[in-house]
Design an enzyme around this catalytic site. Structure first.
Site, mmCIF file in Angstrom:
data_model
loop_
_atom_site.group_PDB
_atom_site.id
_atom_site.type_symbol
_atom_site.label_atom_id
_atom_site.label_comp_id
_atom_site.label_asym_id
_atom_site.label_seq_id
_atom_site.Cartn_x
_atom_site.Cartn_y
_atom_site.Cartn_z
ATOM 1 N N GLU A 90 30.965 -17.502 35.086
ATOM 2 C CA GLU A 90 30.356 -17.235 36.341
ATOM 3 C C GLU A 90 29.128 -16.604 36.461
ATOM 4 O OE1 GLU A 90 31.521 -17.638 39.270
ATOM 5 O OE2 GLU A 90 33.792 -17.706 39.243
ATOM 6 N N SER A 350 83.896 20.940 40.825
ATOM 7 C CA SER A 350 83.773 21.967 39.612
ATOM 8 C C SER A 350 82.532 22.241 38.835
ATOM 9 C CB SER A 350 84.918 21.598 38.748
ATOM 10 O OG SER A 350 86.221 21.657 39.485
#
Length: 706
Positions: A90, A350
């Site tokens: 690019e 419990s």
């Protein structure tokens, strides 16, 4: 007319419009830049909200307001091979030009004149950033000139690194994917810091024509574009031909992947709690979270339809939550997957029994080897029964807790006092929910109140730390700050129980047998099953971690046969095996632990309760009355500051009923047929406690309250 001539005419017209008569081109150019509006840099800050783990790894991301995936990223977080290919393809002179590559522009113009068509472009990365910020992609001469002006402006205001970062965030990759990080996750399922050469080349190629090259729609076009980038990389000398050929043979992905969806319930809760933040840093460990989410889903599928699971894993040395799985599948509507069951109020079953016995140990009422009766017993109108409807007669408290017997636990809570248990939970920072705001009753020993799984994880974190308070947190940074400023408290104000009592509880729980077909490794754990088989729980800890597991239906529907031992305990042990390979040993015994057999215990600790004392003496109470708790000259913590003093349990042994209790000469209200009484101190100071039996025999102690 050739194709080049219209373009040249438009370019000339654009230049003439911008450059007033009498001004040089340079002067006119500077005036044009000065008249530009400031660059809309806020566009680059409109990012997806991200939730990160303890090592900044992505847990979950959310789209932006315009429904784009646009994740934060910088050039230092990207694979360097990707950057080399990007510059080669690019903008080879990105680091040296001032926004416009004059060499490339001259070459493009010359090729245009020679070939009568556009052969190569001259757009720099800075010019592309200008286009992305302005949200315009005009292919006219005027549009190109506008990009040039903006590019020069950007180069003068930002560093090269900042410009590159904007490109990495905003570059289009097809559909609603913007930025290299979102693209890497969507197409490869990985972060862009480690890419294969093929993946890096594909990410370079896509922004040029993101819709026509989308690999999930046109993988052939994507492959051609990728190979062109690789060839350009060879020509530029950034990769070898052999590397390029190997990368060209790699398969282009055909599908778009889903973004990470880890800790979804916690992530959404964070967004609600802190809507102003764009990045949320959590203590969650991505690998642990992923492993336990998979585990929860697998076990829920094996357990049956409509059942869900929830899991919390905590480093109890710091209080940091490493994993928080709210359901068996966030998108599973049949299991109400969107409901976070780690924060849903449910019965603990419990799992509170260890706390009941721990308070009894702390109060001097019992020892793990103390004998206690497991027989049909009525406590006023309440008559508890064991889970299997059987009774075991005389057992040790170690056996009673190990086998989760109900009657002994209720008897212990009867001695400790339900108010004391609830008060301790509140002082520990929890908010237990009682049915219809009723007064605490003995039923809470068996789960007759409401807590969250997160609450239970906090309670067992306190147990694992010798009864100390450790603040749970899922916020990174905040956890360290709170830890350093006293979130791990040893001042007794928020202590769960004494170190000796906590160790006794852990010493019992570590001997609980593991469920069938599970990997070994000793942990201290307790299971629980709520009334009507609605909730199954298992919570355990070793020397470093606490894990809490819930199984059930989020709509609270009963599931016959669902128990903590068969449904939740296997998940607990499996979770520990996935969390660590070697179990961290439990903490050693603290000072004050009494390691003796039942026969060697002091007489008041050999048997629990009045009935046991009468049975051991043949039905005749011949020993003199003595105050078993508190000991003479002891120091007791009753709270400080704004907190009211916590009630203290006074206990006597021997003597003839009824008993009369006095504190500093003033009588206390007490039941005539009980040897315990709750005393509410007024505050710190010294107090003289006396007890008188029916024969007039007296015992006295002096205590210091602080």
């Amino acid at each position: 007319m050739s194709r080049a001539r219209p373009f040249l005419k438009i370019a000339a017209a654009g230049a003439a419009a911008i450059i007033p008569a009498g001004l040089s081109a340079v002067a006119a150019f500077e005036i044009a830049i000065a008249r530009l509006d400031p660059p809309p840099l806020q566009v680059a800050d409109q990012l997806s909200v991200t939730v990160l783990d303890r090592e900044d790894r992505l847990l979950r991301a959310f789209t932006t307001e315009d429904h784009r995936w646009r994740l934060p990223i910088t050039h230092t977080q990207v694979d360097q091979r990707y950057l080399k290919l990007l510059f080669a393809f690019e903008d080879r002179r990105f680091w040296t030009h001032g926004g416009v590559d004059m060499y490339a522009a001259g070459r493009a113009a010359l090729q245009l004149i020679q070939n009568q068509r556009i052969v190569s472009g001259a757009s720099t990365l800075t010019m592309q950033v200008a286009r992305l910020l302005d949200r315009r992609h005009e292919r006219t001469a005027a549009g190109k000139f506008s990009q040039i002006l903006r590019a020069v402006q950007l180069e003068r205001q930002l560093s090269k690194g900042q410009i590159l970062d904007i490109y990495l965030r905003l570059a289009p990759f097809g559909g609603n994917i913007e930025g290299v990080r979102a693209a890497s996750l969507a197409y490869f399922g990985r972060e862009p810091n480690r890419l294969s050469l093929s993946q890096a080349a594909l990410l370079v190629a896509l922004p040029q024509s993101p819709e026509t090259r989308r690999p999930d729609r046109n993988w052939k076009a994507a492959r051609i574009a990728r190979n062109r980038v690789l060839q350009r990389g060879v020509a530029a000398g950034v990769i070898s031909r052999a590397e390029a050929e190997y990368a060209m043979a790699d398969v282009v992905p055909h599908l778009r992947r889903s973004f990470p969806m880890l800790a979804p319930h916690l992530a959404e809760a964070e967004l609600v709690a802190h809507p102003d933040r764009t990045v949320h840093h959590l203590t969650i460990d991505r690998n642990v979270q992923a492993a336990l989410q998979t585990l929860a889903t697998q076990h829920a599928g094996a357990l049956g339809p409509k059942l869900s699971t929830a899991v919390i894993a905590v480093d109890h040395t710091t209080g940091e939550i490493l994993a928080q799985v709210g359901s068996a599948g966030y998108f599973d509507g049949e299991r109400f997957g969107a409901v976070d069951m780690t924060r849903a109020i449910r019965s603990p079953g419990s799992t509170l029994k260890p706390l009941v016995y721990g308070l009894g140990f702390e109060a001097g009422l019992a020892h793990p080897e103390t004998l206690i009766e497991d027989r049909p017993t009525r406590f006023g109108s309440y008559r508890p029964e064991n889970f299997d409807d059987s009774y075991h007669g005389t057992v040790t408290i170690r056996e009673a807790l190990g086998h989760s017997l109900n009657v002994p636990a209720v008897a212990m809570l009867d001695a400790v006092g339900p108010d004391r248990l609830v008060g301790r939970l509140k002082r520990f920072g929890l908010t237990p929910v009682l049915p219809d705001d009723a007064h605490p009753s003995l039923a809470i020993a068996l789960g007759g109140l409401g807590l969250t799984l997160e609450d239970l994880a906090g309670l067992y974190t306190g147990l694992a730390n010798g009864g100390r308070y450790v603040a749970l947190t899922h916020l990174r940074g905040d956890a360290q700050r709170r830890h350093l400023t006293g979130a791990v408290a040893d001042d007794g104000k928020r202590r769960l129980m004494s170190p000796v009592a906590a160790w006794y509880v852990g010493d019992i729980l570590k001997d609980a047998p593991p469920p069938a077909n599970t990997r070994g490794g000793r942990i201290a754990y307790k299971t629980g099953t709520s009334y009507g088989y609605r909730d199954a729980l298992a919570i355990g800890y070793d020397g470093r971690y606490v894990i809490a597991v819930w199984v059930g239906r989020p709509d609270a529907t009963s599931t016959p046969g669902l128990t903590g031992r068969t449904a939740a305990a296997p998940i607990l042990f499996d979770a520990f095996s996935r969390l660590e390979e070697q179990r961290v040993p439990l903490a050693p015994a603290p000072a004050g632990v009494l390691r003796v057999s039942g026969a060697e215990l002091p007489p008041p600790l050999k048997r629990f309760g009045r009935e046991a004392t009468e049975a051991s003496s043949g039905g005749f109470l011949q020993q003199p009355v003595v105050i078993a708790f508190p000991p003479d000259r002891s120091e007791l913590e009753v709270g400080a500051g704004q907190q009211p003093a916590e009630p203290l349990l006074l206990k006597a042994e021997g003597g003839q009923l009824p008993l009369t209790w006095l504190v500093d000469g003033r009588p206390l209200d007490s039941s005539p047929h009980r040897r315990e009484v709750l005393w509410q101190p007024n505050g710190p100071g010294f107090a003289k406690v006396s007890v008188i039996d029916a024969e007039g025999r007296v015992d006295r102690v002096t205590v210091r309250l602080q």
